[in-house]
Design a protein around this motif. Structure first.
Motif, PDB file in Angstrom:
ATOM      1  N   THR A 132      10.148 -29.222   6.450  1.00 43.38           N
ATOM      2  CA  THR A 132       9.825 -28.002   5.708  1.00 43.38           C
ATOM      3  C   THR A 132      10.313 -28.184   4.283  1.00 43.38           C
ATOM      4  O   THR A 132      11.527 -28.150   4.033  1.00 43.38           O
ATOM      5  CB  THR A 132      10.529 -26.783   6.345  1.00 43.38           C
ATOM      6  OG1 THR A 132      10.481 -26.924   7.758  1.00 43.38           O
ATOM      7  CG2 THR A 132       9.883 -25.483   5.949  1.00 43.38           C
ATOM      8  N   ILE A 135      12.877 -25.644   2.270  1.00 45.11           N
ATOM      9  CA  ILE A 135      14.331 -25.683   2.504  1.00 45.11           C
ATOM     10  C   ILE A 135      14.826 -27.119   2.631  1.00 45.11           C
ATOM     11  O   ILE A 135      15.984 -27.369   2.953  1.00 45.11           O
ATOM     12  CB  ILE A 135      14.744 -24.865   3.762  1.00 45.11           C
ATOM     13  CG1 ILE A 135      13.917 -25.253   4.985  1.00 45.11           C
ATOM     14  CG2 ILE A 135      14.690 -23.393   3.508  1.00 45.11           C
ATOM     15  CD1 ILE A 135      14.417 -24.629   6.284  1.00 45.11           C
ATOM     16  N   GLU A 136      13.891 -28.034   2.394  1.00 47.03           N
ATOM     17  CA  GLU A 136      14.213 -29.461   2.441  1.00 47.03           C
ATOM     18  C   GLU A 136      14.940 -29.819   3.730  1.00 47.03           C
ATOM     19  O   GLU A 136      16.015 -30.422   3.720  1.00 47.03           O
ATOM     20  CB  GLU A 136      15.044 -29.856   1.213  1.00 47.03           C
ATOM     21  CG  GLU A 136      14.298 -29.631  -0.088  1.00 47.03           C
ATOM     22  CD  GLU A 136      15.064 -30.088  -1.299  1.00 47.03           C
ATOM     23  OE1 GLU A 136      16.290 -29.900  -1.304  1.00 47.03           O
ATOM     24  OE2 GLU A 136      14.447 -30.649  -2.209  1.00 47.03           O
ATOM     25  N   ARG A 137      14.368 -29.389   4.794  1.00 48.68           N
ATOM     26  CA  ARG A 137      14.991 -29.631   6.096  1.00 48.68           C
ATOM     27  C   ARG A 137      13.972 -30.202   7.074  1.00 48.68           C
ATOM     28  O   ARG A 137      12.821 -29.767   7.100  1.00 48.68           O
ATOM     29  CB  ARG A 137      15.506 -28.319   6.693  1.00 48.68           C
ATOM     30  CG  ARG A 137      16.883 -27.888   6.292  1.00 48.68           C
ATOM     31  CD  ARG A 137      17.960 -28.895   6.667  1.00 48.68           C
ATOM     32  NE  ARG A 137      17.934 -29.296   8.054  1.00 48.68           N
ATOM     33  CZ  ARG A 137      18.666 -28.748   9.005  1.00 48.68           C
ATOM     34  NH1 ARG A 137      19.498 -27.762   8.721  1.00 48.68           N
ATOM     35  NH2 ARG A 137      18.605 -29.174  10.237  1.00 48.68           N
ATOM     36  N   ASP A 138      14.412 -31.167   7.844  1.00 45.59           N
ATOM     37  CA  ASP A 138      13.575 -31.564   8.966  1.00 45.59           C
ATOM     38  C   ASP A 138      14.210 -30.992  10.216  1.00 45.59           C
ATOM     39  O   ASP A 138      15.413 -30.749  10.255  1.00 45.59           O
ATOM     40  CB  ASP A 138      13.454 -33.089   9.071  1.00 45.59           C
ATOM     41  CG  ASP A 138      14.806 -33.754   9.084  1.00 45.59           C
ATOM     42  OD1 ASP A 138      15.496 -33.636  10.121  1.00 45.59           O
ATOM     43  OD2 ASP A 138      15.181 -34.361   8.060  1.00 45.59           O
ATOM     44  N   ARG A 139      13.401 -30.734  11.164  1.00 44.50           N
ATOM     45  CA  ARG A 139      13.931 -30.168  12.413  1.00 44.50           C
ATOM     46  C   ARG A 139      13.222 -30.838  13.577  1.00 44.50           C
ATOM     47  O   ARG A 139      12.058 -31.223  13.475  1.00 44.50           O
ATOM     48  CB  ARG A 139      13.683 -28.671  12.466  1.00 44.50           C
ATOM     49  CG  ARG A 139      12.235 -28.298  12.670  1.00 44.50           C
ATOM     50  CD  ARG A 139      12.035 -26.824  12.671  1.00 44.50           C
ATOM     51  NE  ARG A 139      12.035 -26.305  11.326  1.00 44.50           N
ATOM     52  CZ  ARG A 139      12.256 -25.030  11.029  1.00 44.50           C
ATOM     53  NH1 ARG A 139      12.520 -24.174  11.975  1.00 44.50           N
ATOM     54  NH2 ARG A 139      12.209 -24.606   9.793  1.00 44.50           N
TER      55      ARG A 139
END
Lengths: 283, 864
Positions: A132, A135-139
């Motif tokens: 994403t 939010i510079e996040r991988d999940r």
């Protein structure tokens, strides 16, 4: 005749390997491809349960490609007729349960840049991650409840899983309506084995006799059809018969999702390093 | 029944006011009991209900106290063979600037992973674009996405697409409402003030790093919850709590144990006081109705029938009073619940919804009715017995009223002496050493001694009242030669009439003294603690409240502040509630070496230098004195604290006085905390300024440094201390309720006593007026009588209160908060109470005095 000899050999080979993975490979992506037509003479002999399975195996075999790329248009039609569009680019490297897929949303603006990495395994459920950018996040996406809908579409996560052919029993279902859009089809009933947990009690699959392409799938919960997938605009792309339009209808919700494949290519040069978490973070 | 209808009912009708006052005694006792317990239940139920509603189909929750745990734990849990589905959760309560129609500014944010969460929680969107409604993709892609409960959206007139500003770790951020959830059990949680957002966005918005607060899970079909608990506990280790959602409610309840204890003590006293008001009324009624009893006895009524007549009256009075008390209690419960909610929010950082319906437990109301009736029966038992013993011949002689027989007096005195001796033995026999207090028997003896002291005081109250009335006589005589003598003689001649009122007043004041004394000692101790422990110039926090820990700073905030001109030193603090020996306590991670240089605290056990050196080197833990007392810990003892990354096994290297938490505090060096809890976030940054630097300037620089990036609140040392004292004020707010009850008791008791006194002395007052007594003199006599009762009540109340305070401080130290408080009699409160009680007595005397002067002279002299 060569086709008749081919089935037993393939069956033996897979047994020898000890792994019977004939993935429905992210099933709607898999179902965009289907095999060339069979000789007519073969049809009448394929009435036993084993042959139903062979039909499925052959259908899958004919979709084999080292890689695949397309741009998809996803349209969700809700029960009130409202339409929501999304677009993505799809790239797949490898096939038959050992593939990696990167799916990147390009529209609308709210989801642009969201990417998914799917790593399929021959012996277990795929690993999936989502990036994403906002939010510079991988999940990691844990598909524990496989009946959950895939991001608001009418596909469930289970519909998208690669399936091990050995976890299902196949029988040819006799019926009067084994014709889809004027094309004669085999009507095959697929039932999950006891060891396999599934939201569906059974599925009825229509496989076109002329080109082994899937024409329709109906998924049942008990005796009620709950989801119906229709394949249309079937074209031969680089030797692989592919449905350019797929439509999944959720009969309980009264909604449907249409996927249109644009700029479809097979066996395109893709790099392995582009199918990693780092890669989807970069782009 | 016939006697009740023919004898009691006409009496009640003739004495409506007194009957009402008697009933009021029960109403008061039962109302306080019902109000406080209902309010307490409402708060506890509200928490449990919120937990249950949010939990949905969750069967087990995995937590690690308030610290949360690394994301990787989720993979482990999901891989467990007994787990069907496991989803992570973050919870945060934020203040919102939503249009606030019902005073509902707080919103409970539930951060969840929407890809799997709906298998545990049932929520759906009611409106909004179709692509948004059931498409978590946009929701996930946009970190400003928020789904609101229909309840909150309706209340604040918010629709899909609206922007809602919320306080986050990054400052106030506008969120986009992308959906409104249909009303369901989930959306009604936290009084309906609920919002859902993506868990990863929540991590960012609330400064949680890569941690989750908990994991909610459902068990695989065919496996049991117990099996799953066992598997997960073995897999995760003791640093994690693996328990059903109800376990959180139990922890919350344990946290409120001290408050609940205070509520119970208050309720018990209220009932006790109510009992004395009834006793007073019935004792007077028996005295007044001696001739009536005599006639009944002369007509053939048995003693048994007379006793049952009075018990029947008391049962009916008790029933009516209890019903009134239940109704009144439920009415006041809402206000008390709101007050408790605020207290819990300010003291424990657990924000409560104030819109939860009152938890009016039918069983509690039933118990209250039974208690009210029983209290009334017990209170009337002695008067009923006395009524049954009335000699018909003596009773029919006019003018033979109150005489406290010498035999009765001796008996009471002897009983009081025996019980007093036993109380003394209970007190001194098991000295309260650390070894003996661990024995349950010693505590039982202590409580027995405490109860006996109260009983002795009550037994002696008629005698003491009489003695004090006699002592007051010269003073009253000097004050008003005629009225003073008349007032004093009235009290001396009828000590029984006065003693119950005095006893009720005494009990009320006893409780007031105890609470006020405890408050005063606490204030002094807290002020001492603040002066040594809280000495930085500024405190920088991510949230307005020092006890709210749902929004935290990243570790970089410390160096960022340190770099600001004028700042000499910063210390980062992370505090979190953890479960230690099944009790929620506070764990405070501090930079021990730095603290040792700035806030040298003298340990109550251990050597200061060694304590700081060893704790700073990660070789030991420092515990608070109250934790040591409550958990029976001693210096050098090896503590085992389960943490997410393993078992912390360190000795206690020092015990210090600390009031950070009522259940106790463990101080650990920040490096150890990072190692075992893997949590680098910060709750508070303690800032010391360079000498000569202007505090407002630095404060402004800090605010400017983080403007637009982070939500920052900067409190000065004085502001923080004022905040703590304000919270302490709230905690002791019960004292003001007790004072109000005491005043009410005084008024009720004195009005009752004086009403009877005037009725009894109608002939005497009539004669006075007939021989030329002025109305003003009669009035003053009644007033002086009332003031005398108040003085006697105040005197006895203060004396018993002084004794009671000793016991209460012992209870606080050993059984409630583990707080070692110095004995300090609350002179200021008591001095303030004197005019209040005297004024109450005077107010109570106005109506009876007017009644006395306006009564018919002819009727009064009928007897002659």
């Amino acid at each position: 005749m060569s086709k008749q000899r081919l089935w037993p050999r393939r069956h033996e080979n897979t047994k020898k390997n000890g792994v019977h993975v004939l993935p429905f490979h992210f099933i709607f992506f898999f179902f965009v491809c289907f095999a060339p037509s069979w000789p007519t003479g073969l049809q009448s002999s394929l009435i036993a349960a084993d042959n139903a399975r062979q039909i499925v195996e052959e259908a899958q075999k004919r979709t084999d490609a080292k890689s695949q790329r397309y741009e998809g248009v996803l349209q969700v039609f809700d029960s009130k007729g409202k339409i929501a569009d999304k677009r993505w680019t799809f790239e797949r490297l490898g096939s038959h349960g050992q593939s990696k897929v990167v799916l990147r949303f390009t529209a609308p603006a709210e989801v642009k840049g969201v990417a998914m990495l799917i790593v399929n395994h021959p012996d277990r459920a795929s690993d999936q991650w989502m990036w994403t950018p906002a939010i510079e996040r991988d999940r990691r996406i844990a598909l524990q409840d496989r009946s959950t809908r895939f991001f608001g579409t009418d596909f469930s996560f289970e519909d998208l899983e690669e399936r091990d052919v050995n976890q299902y029993d196949y029988t040819l279902a006799a019926g009067d309506d084994a014709t889809v859009d004027g094309a004669a089809c085999w009507k095959i009933q697929s039932t999950p084995k006891e060891s396999k947990s599934s939201q569906y009690t059974k599925s009825i699959v229509w496989v076109r006799k002329d080109d082994y392409a899937f024409a329709r799938i109906e998924n049942y919960v008990k005796d009620q059809v709950v989801r119906r997938m229709a394949y249309s605009d079937i074209q031969n792309v680089q030797g692989i018969w592919t449905a350019r339009q797929l439509e999944m209808a959720d009969l309980r919700r009264g909604s449907r999702t249409r996927l249109t494949l644009e700029k479809l290519e097979y066996n395109v040069p893709l790099k392995d390093e582009d199918f990693t978490l780092q890669a989807i973070r970069r782009q | 029944m016939t006697l009740l209808r023919l004898i009691s009912w006409p009496y009640f009708r003739r004495h409506v006011l007194r009957t009402l006052l008697t009933v009021a005694g029960i109403v008061l006792g039962v109302a306080v009991f019902v109000g406080m317990h209902t309010a307490n239940h409402t708060v506890l139920d509200g928490f449990s209900r919120t937990v249950d509603r949010i939990a949905g189909k969750t069967e087990i929750q995995v937590t690690a106290g308030e610290t949360g745990f690394d994301e990787e734990i989720l993979d482990k849990v999901q891989s467990a063979s007994t787990v069907r589905v496991a989803v992570p959760v973050i919870e945060a309560v934020v203040d919102t600037n939503a249009i606030d129609h019902g005073g509902q500014g707080n919103l409970l944010i539930l951060g969840i992973d929407m890809t799997g969460d709906r298998s545990l929680r049932d929520y759906d969107l009611e409106s909004g674009e179709d692509a948004v409604i059931d498409d978590p993709l946009v929701f996930l892609a946009q970190p400003d996405s928020l789904m609101l409960s229909k309840e909150f959206a309706d209340k604040n007139h918010i629709t899909v697409g609206s922007r809602l500003p919320l306080g986050t770790a990054e400052g106030e951020k506008p969120f986009t409402v992308r959906g409104v959830m249909k009303s369901s059990a989930l959306t009604s949680a936290f009084g309906g003030n609920l919002a859902v957002m993506d868990i990863y966005a929540a991590q960012k918005m609330f400064g949680r790093g890569r941690t989750f607060d908990r994991i909610d899970l459902a068990v695989r079909p065919g496996r049991t919850i117990a099996e799953c608990e066992r598997e997960l506990q073995t897999m995760l280790g003791p640093g994690f709590q693996v328990e059903p959602p109800s376990g959180r409610g139990q922890q919350f309840e344990a946290m409120l144990a001290a408050y609940s204890m205070m509520v119970n003590i208050s309720s018990a006293f209220a009932l006790f006081i109510g009992m004395f008001i009834i006793y007073n009324s019935f004792a007077i009624a028996v005295t007044q109705r001696r001739s009536e009893i005599g006639i009944l006895r002369a007509l053939g009524a048995t003693r048994r029938q007379i006793r049952w007549l009075f018990l029947g009256e008391s049962a009916v009075t008790g029933l009516i009073g209890s019903i009134g008390g239940v109704v009144f209690g439920v009415v006041i419960a809402r206000g008390i619940a709101a007050s408790i909610g605020t207290l819990i929010s300010d003291v424990y950082g657990q924000t409560q919804s104030t819109t939860e319906a009152l938890a009016t437990d039918p069983r509690l109301l039933g118990v209250a009715l039974v208690i009210g009736i029983l209290t009334s029966l017990v209170a009337a038992a002695i008067p009923a017995r006395n009524a049954a013993r009335v000699d018909p011949v003596q009773a029919l002689q006019k003018g033979k009223y109150q005489v406290l027989s010498a035999g009765e007096s001796r008996l009471r005195a002897m009983l009081a002496a025996v019980l007093g001796a036993i109380a003394l033995v209970c007190l001194v026999a098991p000295p309260l050493t650390s070894a003996s207090r661990q024995a349950g028997g010693a505590r039982a003896l202590f409580y027995l001694g405490f109860s006996l002291v109260i009983v002795v005081a009550l037994l002696l109250s008629p005698l003491l009242s009489l003695g004090l009335a006699k002592a007051l006589r010269p003073l009253l005589t000097r004050l008003r030669p005629v009225e003073g003598v008349l007032a004093a003689d009235s009290l001396i001649q009828a000590p029984r009439r006065t003693s119950a009122s005095v006893a009720a007043l005494m009990l009320s004041l006893t409780l007031v003294v105890a609470f006020a004394g405890m408050a005063r000692a606490s204030y002094d101790s807290i002020i001492n603690w603040m002066q040594t422990a809280l000495n930085p110039d500024l405190f920088v926090m991510p949230s307005q409240s020092i006890v709210v820990r749902t929004i935290r700073f990243p570790p970089s905030v410390g160096p960022d502040i340190a770099a600001i001109p004028g700042v000499e030193r910063v210390q980062t603090v992370r505090d979190a509630r953890i479960v230690f020996r099944k009790t929620p306590i506070m764990l405070v991670a501090i930079e021990v070496a730095s603290m040792a240089q700035t806030a040298q605290r003298v340990p109550v056990a251990g050597n200061a230098d060694q304590m700081y050196r060893r704790a700073g080197a990660g070789e030991g833990l420092i515990v608070s004195d109250n934790l040591a007392l409550l958990q029976h810990l001693s210096l050098g003892e090896m503590l085992e604290i389960p943490a997410p990354n393993g078992l912390v096994r360190l000795p206690i290297v020092g015990i210090i006085v600390d009031f950070s938490d009522q259940q106790g505090t463990i101080f650990v060096d920040r490096r150890q905390f990072l190692k075992y809890w893997g949590d680098d976030s910060v709750n508070v940054v303690r800032v010391y300024l360079k000498p000569g630097v202007q505090m407002p300037d630095v404060r402004q620089r800090i605010l400017e440094r983080f403007a637009g990036q982070r939500q920052v609140f900067v409190l000065t040392n004085a502001e923080l201390k004022a905040y703590i004292l304000r919270v302490t004020d709230q905690w002791f707010g019960l004292t003001s309720i007790q004072i109000a009850v005491a005043v009410l008791v005084a008024i009720l008791g004195i009005v009752n006593t004086l009403t009877v006194s005037i009725t009894d002395r109608r002939r005497e007052l009539g004669v006075l007026q007939a021989v030329g007594g002025l109305q003003g003199q009669i009035r003053r006599t009644i007033w002086l009588e009332a003031l005398s009762i108040a003085v006697i009540g105040l005197t006895l109340g203060f004396v018993l209160g002084a004794i009671n305070l000793y016991y209460i401080l012992q209870i606080v130290q050993y059984d409630i908060g583990g707080m070692r408080l110095d004995y300090e009699f609350p002179y200021p409160t008591m001095l303030a109470l004197v005019p209040v009680m005297l004024a109450a007595a005077f107010v109570a005397a106005i109506w009876p005095a007017e009644s006395a002067v306006r009564g018919s002279l002819v009727e009064a002299l009928e007897y002659e």
